[in-house]
Design a protein around this motif. Structure first.
Motif, PDB file in Angstrom:
ATOM      1  N   MET A  88      12.313  48.548  17.858  1.00 49.15           N
ATOM      2  CA  MET A  88      13.575  48.700  17.105  1.00 49.15           C
ATOM      3  C   MET A  88      13.408  48.118  15.706  1.00 49.15           C
ATOM      4  O   MET A  88      12.750  47.094  15.504  1.00 49.15           O
ATOM      5  CB  MET A  88      14.708  47.972  17.828  1.00 49.15           C
ATOM      6  N   ALA A  89      13.995  48.767  14.717  1.00 48.51           N
ATOM      7  CA  ALA A  89      13.894  48.327  13.335  1.00 48.51           C
ATOM      8  C   ALA A  89      14.518  46.948  13.161  1.00 48.51           C
ATOM      9  O   ALA A  89      15.434  46.558  13.884  1.00 48.51           O
ATOM     10  CB  ALA A  89      14.584  49.332  12.421  1.00 48.51           C
ATOM     11  N   ASP A  90      13.986  46.205  12.194  1.00 50.53           N
ATOM     12  CA  ASP A  90      14.505  44.881  11.854  1.00 50.53           C
ATOM     13  C   ASP A  90      15.785  45.067  11.044  1.00 50.53           C
ATOM     14  O   ASP A  90      15.737  45.462   9.870  1.00 50.53           O
ATOM     15  CB  ASP A  90      13.450  44.129  11.054  1.00 50.53           C
ATOM     16  N   LYS A  91      16.927  44.783  11.657  1.00 52.03           N
ATOM     17  CA  LYS A  91      18.219  44.982  11.006  1.00 52.03           C
ATOM     18  C   LYS A  91      18.791  43.635  10.567  1.00 52.03           C
ATOM     19  O   LYS A  91      18.771  42.666  11.328  1.00 52.03           O
ATOM     20  CB  LYS A  91      19.206  45.649  11.969  1.00 52.03           C
ATOM     21  N   ARG A  92      19.341  43.585   9.367  1.00 48.79           N
ATOM     22  CA  ARG A  92      19.972  42.371   8.858  1.00 48.79           C
ATOM     23  C   ARG A  92      21.416  42.666   8.468  1.00 48.79           C
ATOM     24  O   ARG A  92      21.728  43.702   7.868  1.00 48.79           O
ATOM     25  CB  ARG A  92      19.210  41.823   7.664  1.00 48.79           C
ATOM     26  N   ILE A  93      22.282  41.721   8.789  1.00 48.51           N
ATOM     27  CA  ILE A  93      23.718  41.858   8.546  1.00 48.51           C
ATOM     28  C   ILE A  93      24.079  41.180   7.227  1.00 48.51           C
ATOM     29  O   ILE A  93      23.692  40.040   6.984  1.00 48.51           O
ATOM     30  CB  ILE A  93      24.510  41.214   9.692  1.00 48.51           C
TER      31      ILE A  93
END
Length: 273
Positions: A1-6
């Motif tokens: 899964m892609a590295d997601k940042r909020i």
């Protein structure tokens, strides 16, 4: 899964006067419009404070309600309402109880805020116990704001008693006089104190905002930006909220990660509505 940042956008705050930076949104219409612009720029969450007609912090329920309504007409950004803005415990929570946002701020300790003039930021055990119950009763996620390491142990106290639902989401506030300084060492220290499974975000105040952003992202955290925390884009150049979110989104992508959408952030932050 892609590295997601909020990305969280803290639009107004309690102590960023419009007379210093005219881009600070203070009316419900201004706040909602900034929230929409920040959502388009990449913010998944918006942190809301309200101001009265004299540009002072207020817990006016009608202002929160109008702002929430205007934002939700425009976009699906996560709304995080402050639990500060008044010295009365019940007034600090009344808008949260009525409007039931997905998130509310949760400052897990009292300390001396060494501003000019200094003041005491009260978050007593009595207040936190009440706020715990509100969050559990209405399925509201607390954003546990941390100004020093002892505040994490306060959160753990309530976790052990089942008063805070896990996994918890923490927000590290670095650079407030009276709290921890904005250094990489302090950021690593706080991250290492977190209960297993926690998610975390952080930011540095004012001139520390960009150095800390790079460190936060390198350490795997999420980021908060906005005029509540920094009024300038660069030295001598006033910012607006959209500019700050746009830059954060660019930095996240340049570091090889992706910007989380509101719905992706809801899954990452265990929002179960």
């Amino acid at each position: 899964m892609a590295d997601k940042r909020i990305i969280t956008a803290a639009l107004t705050g309690a102590m960023s006067p419009k007379k210093v930076n005219p881009n600070v949104p203070v009316t419900p219409e201004e706040i909602a419009e900034d929230a929409y612009k920040c959502w388009k720029a990449g913010a998944a969450m918006v942190h809301l404070h309200m101001r009265d007609e004299n540009d002072k912090p207020t817990c006016d329920i009608a202002k929160f309600e109008e702002t929430q309504h205007l934002i939700q007409k425009k976009c699906n950004i996560i709304i995080n309402m402050t639990s500060t803005g008044d010295s009365d415990d019940d007034k600090r929570m009344a808008h949260i109880i009525k409007l039931k946002p997905e998130f509310c701020s949760y400052d897990s300790g009292t300390f001396n805020w060494m501003a000019n003039p200094p003041w005491v930021f009260y978050n007593t055990p009595e207040f936190l116990t009440k706020l715990n119950k509100v969050c559990l009763d209405y399925n509201i996620r607390p954003e546990i704001e941390i100004f020093n390491g002892g505040m994490i142990s306060v959160a753990e106290y309530y976790i052990e008693r089942g008063e805070l639902k896990t996994p918890c989401h923490f927000q590290f506030v670095l650079g407030v006089k009276g709290g921890l300084a904005p250094t990489v060492e302090n950021l690593v220290h706080l991250r290492n104190l977190l209960p297993p499974g926690s998610t975390w975000s952080a930011f540095g105040i004012s001139a520390a905002s960009m150095p800390m952003m790079y460190a936060i992202l390198a350490l795997g955290g999420h980021v908060r930006v906005g005029l509540e925390d920094s009024g300038f884009y660069t030295k001598g150049v006033m910012a607006n909220n959209e500019m700050l979110v746009t830059r954060a989104a660019r930095v996240i992508r340049e570091m090889g990660a992706e910007v989380a959408t509101p719905d992706e952030a809801r899954k990452m932050l265990s929002i179960t509505r």
